[in-house]
Design an enzyme around this catalytic site. Structure first.
Site: not given
Ligand code: 3HC
Ligand code: NAI
Length: 698
Positions: A68, A108, A111, A131
């Site tokens: 992210a 992310g 992911e 994370e």
């Protein structure tokens, strides 16, 4: 039909035969900024609509999506497709979606890749869910999908450490379907070939969310989680995120996918809105900012460091040498005599032999890169020399005079002094521009921090090279100015002085240590002194019972090494217990000074240990010794064990409120006196204006 359509500023769609390619180009690390998410969503949708038979998601530049966009967290972001919409578009696509991965697929980014039906990677690629290091958990289904692919044990380990795994490990673990050698071009070709094959063979559209075998195998299995929690308890003390990551994997085992996803979402939000993650995200950028020295141009020429000289093979010299040979740079170590050299090199060898990460062959390879000598003349061909002899100005000056004679023109001359004036060392040479401080921390092969100290005359090239070499040997580097103790030790002295003062007033060593341990430091100041040795710098003949430390040394208490210091140590277990004799010695010492002992509250202990540090940090900024408030935090987190979930002393002070701290400093100053309590004018003015220390730039 289309050749190349730009979907957003950072994502485009290309076509090769039946295969559509959704290509992300968002330098530097292809983070999932809003325009990337929108582009990915549009790309998958358009690819399907266009009649393509398969889709490859691939990135330009140095890496696959690295996560992210952390800088968007908590900010105002234009409305765009959410990550979950992107993921659903991929996972539910009626044609095969293949993620093609190079560089790092992190957070992310991984992911997103987990929502492809298949994954192809370069052999050099790395994968991880880091994370946890930002005080978070993977909030886009990673906690539910990763254990479904790699199993519960591996997911627990990856998610609680944030470790990046290699392509080989990823392939063995089931995370990747195909690994190819080469670069981005080869990856693109291999992913297209994989896609065409998936179409030709009619391979199933595998949705990771539907693969339940590995998680169902641990449904109701409390033991695996209890054992894991026990194993990591010491390392993760004080941190919230590792525990929350574990809870998500428990949910993956015990709940259906959608329920697990809900649990993940709830825990993610709790972390995201909490103070720990705010501190850790701040710290992520602080560490990167520390690399930047505003007045040093980016294109400053660097000294080409091919060979390093180190003077002194003691506690520091040996460890410093290991840093360089670990990255293949040969080192010449010079000692004052053969016996000291043999001893120092023996310690280096033992360190390697004891390390689980070096094979016997590697031990030999690394030792072969070290040349021992007792003659400084052997520094003549070194590009850089680091002095690590005793902390004594006269000795260091005489050595730098010699180095000036011996070393080749342009060689970088560094001192590992922990507190002495680098300018005074530089000025005895004919080339002060080549001299700089490189303050490593003990053990130098382990501790991440490198507190570089810029002399008044250090050249741009020397400053830039010092930072670059720090990065090369894997250190977190900062650049500070000259003052006694620099940033780290200068602030530490303040804490130490006040901690000792509180002992006289009635606090106990164990109380002070516990308050700081509970705050999150690995140990308190008195345990630390015992570990380092109370007699460092102490000489019996000069001892005059002027401090508690001297009194303890005079009473034969040298610290852990002889089983007696501020505490008494069990000979076998090394467990520390408070000692009545020490309490009596302190009491007598206080009586001698006319100090009446009283109960000191834990809150007072905390404030009196940490507020003078904040005050001193502000003075350091005032004096332009540190470039930024955040650099001070980098020094304290990496060099002194300040818990990263509290961001560092400057971030922490801001979170308490500078007005409150300034008022307390003023109050203690009036009550206790002492220069270290004199309120910093900068702290005062920031408190009045509502400013911050963490964002302050000097
Ligand atoms: N968001 C925003 N900026 C980022 C970023 C991210 N995720 N990752 C890196 N950057 C920026 C850095 O701040 C730096 O900027 P600067 O040049 O202006 O200082 C630049 O990218 C380059 O970064 P590095 O200096 O760290 O470059 P390296 O090559 O040494 O390392 C890396 C690259 C391994 C990708 C490293 O940057 C890294 O570990 N990044 C963070 C990865 C991460 O934590 N991802 C998870 C994010 S949270 C998430 O995904 C939540 C999700 O679950 C919902
Ligand atoms: P040490 O006493 O373990 O090692 C010093 C070594 O230098 C000894 O092996 C000694 O034989 C050698 N030496 C002394 N004079 C010499 C000479 N003229 N020529 C060649 N070798 C000589 O000391 P330590 O702890 O390694 O400290 C070295 C420097 O690093 C000091 O300046 C110290 O302040 C600094 N430092 C120490 C830290 C620590 O935790 N020990 C942390 C950070 C910096």
């Amino acid at each position: 039909m289309f050749e190349s359509i730009q979907l957003t500023d950072t994502v485009r769609l290309e076509r090769e035969g039946d295969v559509a390619l959704v290509i992300v180009d968002n330098p530097p690390v292809n983070a999932l900024s809003w325009h990337v998410r929108q582009g990915l969503f549009d790309g998958i949708t358009k690819a399907v609509e266009s009649g393509a038979k398969a889709v490859v998601v691939i990135c330009d530049g140095r890496t696959f999506i690295a996560g992210a966009d952390i800088s968007e967290f908590g900010g105002n972001v234009p409305k765009a497709a959410g990550l979950q919409e992107v993921q659903a578009a991929m996972e539910d696509a009626p044609i095969p979606v293949i993620a093609a991965i190079h560089g790092t697929a992190l957070g992310g980014g991984l992911e997103v890749a987990l929502c492809a039906h298949y994954r192809v990677s370069l052999a050099s690629a790395k994968f991880g869910l880091p994370e946890v290091n930002l005080g978070l958990l993977p909030g886009a289904g990673g906690t539910q999908r990763l254990p479904r692919l790699v199993g519960v044990a591996k997911a627990l380990e990856m998610m609680t450490t944030g470790r990046h795994i290699s392509s080989t490990e990823a392939k063995d673990g089931g995370l990747v379907d195909d690994v190819v050698d080469g670069g981005l071009e080869e990856l693109r070709a291999a992913a297209i070939a994989f896609a065409n094959n998936a179409v030709a063979e009619n391979l199933p559209l595998v949705r990771v969310r539907d693969r339940n075998e590995l998680v169902e195998a641990h449904a109701g299995d409390d033991e695996i989680f209890a054992n894991f929690r026990k194993d990591i308890a010491r390392k993760t003390r004080g941190f919230l995120a590792p525990e929350f990551n574990i809870r998500c994997i428990e949910a993956a085992c015990n709940e259906p996918f959608d329920e697990g996803l809900k649990a993940e979402g709830k825990l993610f939000m709790e972390l995201m809105t909490g103070p720990q993650s705010a501190a850790q995200r701040y710290y992520f950028f602080a560490e990167r900012a520390a690399n930047k020295i505003p007045d040093i141009p980016k294109d400053t020429p660097l000294i080409d460091v091919q060979k390093v000289g180190i003077l002194g093979a003691g506690t520091m010299g040996g460890g410093i040498a290991m840093n360089f040979v670990n990255v293949g740079i040969p080192v010449t170590i010079v000692e004052r005599d053969q016996a000291s050299l043999d001893k120092g090199l023996g310690v280096v060898r033992k360190n390697y032999e004891r390390s689980r990460s070096t094979t016997p062959e590697q031990v030999e390879e690394r030792m072969a890169l070290i040349t021992g000598s007792t003659s400084k003349q052997d520094f003549a061909d070194c590009d850089m020399v680091i002095e690590a002899v005793f902390e004594d100005m006269e000795l260091k000056q005489s050595i730098f005079r010699e180095l000036d004679e011996i070393c080749k023109p342009g060689a970088l001359l560094a001192s590992n002094t922990s507190a002495l004036d680098v300018n005074q060392i530089a000025e005895v040479t004919s080339r002060p521009e080549s001299v700089i401080g490189m303050h490593f921390f003990s053990p130098a092969n382990v501790m991440k921090l490198l507190e570089n100290v810029r002399g008044d005359k250090s050249s741009d090239s020397v400053v830039a090279t010092t930072m670059a070499i720090g990065k090369k040997i894997g250190k977190v580097s900062t650049m500070v100015g000259v003052c006694p103790g620099f940033v780290g030790n200068r602030m530490l002295f303040m804490r130490g002085a006040e901690a000792e003062r509180m002992l006289l007033e009635g606090a106990k060593p164990a109380q002070v240590d516990k308050v700081l341990f509970d705050f999150g430091f690995p140990m308190g100041p008195f345990s630390m002194s015992d570990l380092a040795g109370l007699d460092i710098g102490w000489k019996q003949e000069k001892s005059s019972s002027s401090t508690i430390r001297e009194v303890l040394c005079e009473n034969g208490r040298r610290g852990q090494k002889n089983g007696m210091g501020y505490y008494t140590y069990d000979a076998e277990t090394r467990a520390a217990t408070p000692d009545k004799e020490v309490e009596q010695l302190i009491k007598d010492f206080a009586i001698g000074k006319g100090i009446e002992q009283r109960e000191v509250s834990d809150q007072e202990v905390l404030e009196r240990c940490l507020y003078p540090m904040v005050n001193e940090g502000a003075k350091i900024l005032e004096e332009k010794i540190a470039i930024r408030g955040s650099d001070i935090d980098v020094v304290w987190v990496n060099g002194y064990g300040w818990p990263v979930y509290r961001g560092g002393p400057m971030h922490w002070a801001d979170s308490i409120g500078l007005a409150e701290i300034a008022a307390k400093v003023q109050e203690y100053s009036e009550r206790l006196g002492g220069k270290h309590w004199d309120l910093s004018p900068l702290l005062k003015s920031l408190a009045e204006s509502g400013g911050q220390l963490q964002t302050y730039t000097s």
